[in-house]
Write a protein that holds these residues in place. Structure first.
Motif, PDB file in Angstrom:
ATOM      1  N   ILE A   1       0.835  -1.202   0.000  1.00 27.01           N
ATOM      2  CA  ILE A   1       0.000   0.000   0.000  1.00 27.01           C
ATOM      3  C   ILE A   1       0.866   1.248   0.000  1.00 27.01           C
ATOM      4  CG2 ILE A   1      -1.730   1.306   1.304  1.00 27.01           C
ATOM      5  CD1 ILE A   1      -2.733  -1.378   2.428  1.00 27.01           C
ATOM      6  N   ILE A   2       1.917   1.222   0.814  1.00 27.63           N
ATOM      7  CA  ILE A   2       2.769   2.406   0.980  1.00 27.63           C
ATOM      8  C   ILE A   2       3.503   2.751  -0.310  1.00 27.63           C
ATOM      9  CG2 ILE A   2       4.854   3.257   2.142  1.00 27.63           C
ATOM     10  CD1 ILE A   2       3.879   1.726   4.645  1.00 27.63           C
ATOM     11  N   ILE A   3       4.056   1.754  -1.000  1.00 24.68           N
ATOM     12  CA  ILE A   3       4.876   2.076  -2.179  1.00 24.68           C
ATOM     13  C   ILE A   3       4.031   2.581  -3.351  1.00 24.68           C
ATOM     14  CG2 ILE A   3       6.663   0.435  -1.526  1.00 24.68           C
ATOM     15  CD1 ILE A   3       5.661  -1.478  -3.622  1.00 24.68           C
ATOM     16  N   GLN A   4       2.718   2.424  -3.264  1.00 25.90           N
ATOM     17  CA  GLN A   4       1.855   3.007  -4.286  1.00 25.90           C
ATOM     18  C   GLN A   4       1.770   4.517  -4.123  1.00 25.90           C
ATOM     19  OE1 GLN A   4       2.027   0.000  -5.924  1.00 25.90           O
ATOM     20  NE2 GLN A   4       0.170   0.798  -6.864  1.00 25.90           N
ATOM     21  N   SER A   5       1.882   4.958  -2.864  1.00 29.79           N
ATOM     22  CA  SER A   5       1.831   6.393  -2.561  1.00 29.79           C
ATOM     23  C   SER A   5       2.610   6.641  -1.280  1.00 29.79           C
ATOM     24  CB  SER A   5       0.374   6.858  -2.402  1.00 29.79           C
ATOM     25  OG  SER A   5       0.311   8.225  -2.056  1.00 29.79           O
ATOM     26  N   PRO A   6       3.948   6.728  -1.385  1.00 25.67           N
ATOM     27  CA  PRO A   6       4.793   6.831  -0.195  1.00 25.67           C
ATOM     28  C   PRO A   6       4.726   8.198   0.486  1.00 25.67           C
ATOM     29  CG  PRO A   6       6.130   6.951  -2.182  1.00 25.67           C
ATOM     30  CD  PRO A   6       4.733   6.680  -2.631  1.00 25.67           C
ATOM     31  N   LYS A   7       3.618   8.440   1.150  1.00 27.99           N
ATOM     32  CA  LYS A   7       3.406   9.686   1.861  1.00 27.99           C
ATOM     33  C   LYS A   7       3.100   9.380   3.328  1.00 27.99           C
ATOM     34  CE  LYS A   7       1.471  11.879  -2.284  1.00 27.99           C
ATOM     35  NZ  LYS A   7       0.273  12.521  -2.891  1.00 27.99           N
ATOM     36  N   LEU A   8       3.206  10.396   4.158  1.00 25.83           N
ATOM     37  CA  LEU A   8       2.948  10.227   5.591  1.00 25.83           C
ATOM     38  C   LEU A   8       1.527   9.741   5.838  1.00 25.83           C
ATOM     39  CD1 LEU A   8       3.829  10.502   8.532  1.00 25.83           C
ATOM     40  CD2 LEU A   8       3.137  12.921   8.440  1.00 25.83           C
ATOM     41  N   LYS A   9       0.581  10.247   5.057  1.00 23.96           N
ATOM     42  CA  LYS A   9      -0.815   9.844   5.195  1.00 23.96           C
ATOM     43  C   LYS A   9      -0.969   8.336   4.971  1.00 23.96           C
ATOM     44  CE  LYS A   9      -5.417  10.668   3.226  1.00 23.96           C
ATOM     45  NZ  LYS A   9      -6.191  11.431   2.203  1.00 23.96           N
ATOM     46  N   THR A  10      -0.273   7.826   3.955  1.00 27.84           N
ATOM     47  CA  THR A  10      -0.354   6.391   3.659  1.00 27.84           C
ATOM     48  C   THR A  10       0.291   5.574   4.766  1.00 27.84           C
ATOM     49  OG1 THR A  10      -0.108   7.010   1.330  1.00 27.84           O
ATOM     50  CG2 THR A  10       0.016   4.670   1.863  1.00 27.84           C
ATOM     51  N   LEU A  11       1.413   6.053   5.286  1.00 25.17           N
ATOM     52  CA  LEU A  11       2.089   5.352   6.379  1.00 25.17           C
ATOM     53  C   LEU A  11       1.182   5.282   7.606  1.00 25.17           C
ATOM     54  CD1 LEU A  11       4.697   4.007   7.394  1.00 25.17           C
ATOM     55  CD2 LEU A  11       5.474   6.276   8.138  1.00 25.17           C
ATOM     56  N   LEU A  12       0.504   6.374   7.904  1.00 26.80           N
ATOM     57  CA  LEU A  12      -0.423   6.382   9.041  1.00 26.80           C
ATOM     58  C   LEU A  12      -1.599   5.448   8.791  1.00 26.80           C
ATOM     59  CD1 LEU A  12      -0.473  10.209   9.892  1.00 26.80           C
ATOM     60  CD2 LEU A  12       0.713   8.385  11.132  1.00 26.80           C
ATOM     61  N   LEU A  13      -2.059   5.410   7.534  1.00 24.25           N
ATOM     62  CA  LEU A  13      -3.179   4.536   7.173  1.00 24.25           C
ATOM     63  C   LEU A  13      -2.829   3.068   7.375  1.00 24.25           C
ATOM     64  CD1 LEU A  13      -6.045   4.299   5.843  1.00 24.25           C
ATOM     65  CD2 LEU A  13      -4.862   4.137   3.645  1.00 24.25           C
ATOM     66  N   THR A  14      -1.591   2.718   7.087  1.00 19.15           N
ATOM     67  CA  THR A  14      -1.163   1.317   7.204  1.00 19.15           C
ATOM     68  C   THR A  14      -0.575   0.982   8.570  1.00 19.15           C
ATOM     69  OG1 THR A  14       1.008   1.891   6.273  1.00 19.15           O
ATOM     70  CG2 THR A  14      -0.678   1.126   4.737  1.00 19.15           C
ATOM     71  N   SER A  15      -0.488   1.956   9.449  1.00 14.10           N
ATOM     72  CA  SER A  15       0.108   1.702  10.769  1.00 14.10           C
ATOM     73  C   SER A  15      -0.610   0.597  11.556  1.00 14.10           C
ATOM     74  CB  SER A  15       0.166   2.996  11.594  1.00 14.10           C
ATOM     75  OG  SER A  15      -1.135   3.544  11.782  1.00 14.10           O
ATOM     76  N   PRO A  16      -1.947   0.437  11.435  1.00 14.01           N
ATOM     77  CA  PRO A  16      -2.570  -0.702  12.136  1.00 14.01           C
ATOM     78  C   PRO A  16      -2.016  -2.061  11.691  1.00 14.01           C
ATOM     79  CG  PRO A  16      -4.252   0.880  11.518  1.00 14.01           C
ATOM     80  CD  PRO A  16      -2.977   1.321  10.854  1.00 14.01           C
ATOM     81  N   LEU A  17      -1.693  -2.197  10.396  1.00 11.83           N
ATOM     82  CA  LEU A  17      -1.111  -3.445   9.917  1.00 11.83           C
ATOM     83  C   LEU A  17       0.288  -3.652  10.501  1.00 11.83           C
ATOM     84  CD1 LEU A  17      -2.083  -3.397   6.111  1.00 11.83           C
ATOM     85  CD2 LEU A  17      -2.998  -4.907   7.885  1.00 11.83           C
ATOM     86  N   LEU A  18       1.082  -2.578  10.542  1.00 13.82           N
ATOM     87  CA  LEU A  18       2.441  -2.678  11.075  1.00 13.82           C
ATOM     88  C   LEU A  18       2.421  -2.963  12.573  1.00 13.82           C
ATOM     89  CD1 LEU A  18       4.035   0.337   9.149  1.00 13.82           C
ATOM     90  CD2 LEU A  18       4.243  -2.097   8.601  1.00 13.82           C
ATOM     91  N   ILE A  19       1.490  -2.334  13.281  1.00 14.48           N
ATOM     92  CA  ILE A  19       1.373  -2.571  14.725  1.00 14.48           C
ATOM     93  C   ILE A  19       0.887  -3.993  14.996  1.00 14.48           C
ATOM     94  CG2 ILE A  19       0.122  -1.899  16.815  1.00 14.48           C
ATOM     95  CD1 ILE A  19       0.093   0.981  15.687  1.00 14.48           C
TER      96      ILE A  19
END
Length: 372
Positions: free
Chosen positions: A172-190
């Motif tokens: 998901i992140i590499i499609q749009s490597p922005k802070l918003k995307t990182l925050l959006l995917t943070s539940p998966l990383l956590i």
């Protein structure tokens, strides 16, 4: 239940069939980049379901099933969720919660293993669809042909589940490597961290690749530097780093002798030139594509740099008795780093040819390493 020898035979035949199907499809032109190849995606789902069933119905009592019997023992002896009065949100609590919830609804050990296999396979299928919609079969075939695919599905299931969620987030992140995307995917990383804390060694390189070190030349230099440092200082470097860790499992992997039971076939200590050479293939391919060919796909560079940095962490611990446990983290990304260039850029007949060669090299290496 399916005995492990028969299971491995089934898996190898399915992989061979998938590789053949991939090669046959590559004789035709791929859909334009960005278009959705629905037929390939349905085939990937079909193969994925077969693997979920095979991994779930394996004979976990077999002496050659690795840690499966330990996972089953832990599951059978965990308490149901309703018996918990105060859930401790420390450590790898999400893994414990999954077990307790399954015990609560009355899942058998086999049903629980099916669920765990689904957590391993499904995020990868989704990730392949995200990063390669025009050919989701390409990264998926590279994935199932990789060295660790079967090992993760049978022995390293918790590590595999965590890494799978991180991979989903990366896609998901590499499609749009922005802070918003990182925050959006943070539940998966956590969630990945709360299943297996070692996934932090994928998450931190990912963040570093996005915000700190974007130049692949520098990342490769760091990787080479860790090799030199490991050769000079041996396990003293890993032991020094371990002093700053409070993770007993990680310290155990570093300091354990050769007499342990965990993945004994790959628990040799010393400088692992075999593993290092195996790890180098995606780096060589990435160097040729990004440096020599000048490809500027930002998403691919993030994926490549994440792999190299996470592999560099393993190189630091390469002398440890169970250094393979650290290598497994970066190796989860290994097949995708190899596959993605052939779906994210315009394919020429030469690139189609090279994709087949690299896939057969990867699969051949897998067969050799499994039979050492």
């Amino acid at each position: 239940m399916i005995d492990i020898i028969t299971l491995n035979l089934y898996i190898e035949w399915i992989i061979i069939i998938s590789v053949v199907v991939y090669n046959l499809r590559q004789q035709r032109n791929l859909m334009p980049i960005g278009n959705v190849n629905q037929s390939e995606f349905l085939f990937v789902i079909f193969i994925g379901i077969i693997f979920i069933v095979l991994f779930g119905f394996r004979d976990y009592t077999s002496s050659i099933a690795g840690d499966s019997w330990l996972y089953e023992y832990s599951y059978q002896h965990c308490v149901p969720l309703s018996a918990i009065t105060n859930l401790d949100f420390k450590g790898e609590w999400l893994w414990e919660l999954i077990m307790m919830a399954c015990r609560e609804v009355g899942f058998s050990s086999t049903e629980w293993f099916v669920l765990i296999a689904a957590i391993y396979i499904v995020p990868v299928i989704i990730g392949c669809r995200i990063i390669s919609p025009n050919s989701p079969l390409t990264p998926f075939v590279f994935f199932i042909a990789s060295f660790l695919f079967t090992t993760n599905g049978i022995n390293g299931i918790r590590n595999a589940d965590g890494c799978s969620l991180v991979f989903w987030a990366i896609c998901i992140i590499i499609q749009s490597p922005k802070l918003k995307t990182l925050l959006l995917t943070s539940p998966l990383l956590i969630a990945a961290y709360c299943i297996h804390q070692s996934t932090i060694m994928l998450t931190l390189p990912l963040i570093t690749s996005i915000y700190v070190i974007k130049n692949t030349k520098i990342v490769v230099f760091i990787w080479g530097l860790t090799i030199i440092l490991s050769l000079l200082f041996g396990n003293h470097l890993a032991n020094a780093i371990a002093l700053f860790s409070d993770n007993d499992r990680a310290i155990g992997y570093i300091n354990a002798g050769d007499s342990g039971r965990i993945m004994q076939a790959f628990s040799k200590s010393g400088f692992r030139w075999d593993f290092l050479l195996y790890s180098a293939l995606p780096i060589v391919v990435g160097w040729i594509i990004t440096i020599k060919q000048g490809v500027t796909d930002q998403g691919y560079k993030i994926l490549l740099n994440t792999y190299i940095l996470s592999n560099a962490i393993w190189v630091v611990f390469i002398y440890a008795a169970y250094s393979n446990r650290f290598a497994m983290l970066s190796w989860f990304l290994y097949p995708f780093v190899l596959a993605i260039p052939f779906t994210r850029m315009k394919l020429t007949p030469n690139l189609l040819y090279y994709s087949k060669i690299i896939l057969w090299i990867e699969f051949g290496t897998t067969i050799i390493l499994r039979n050492l």
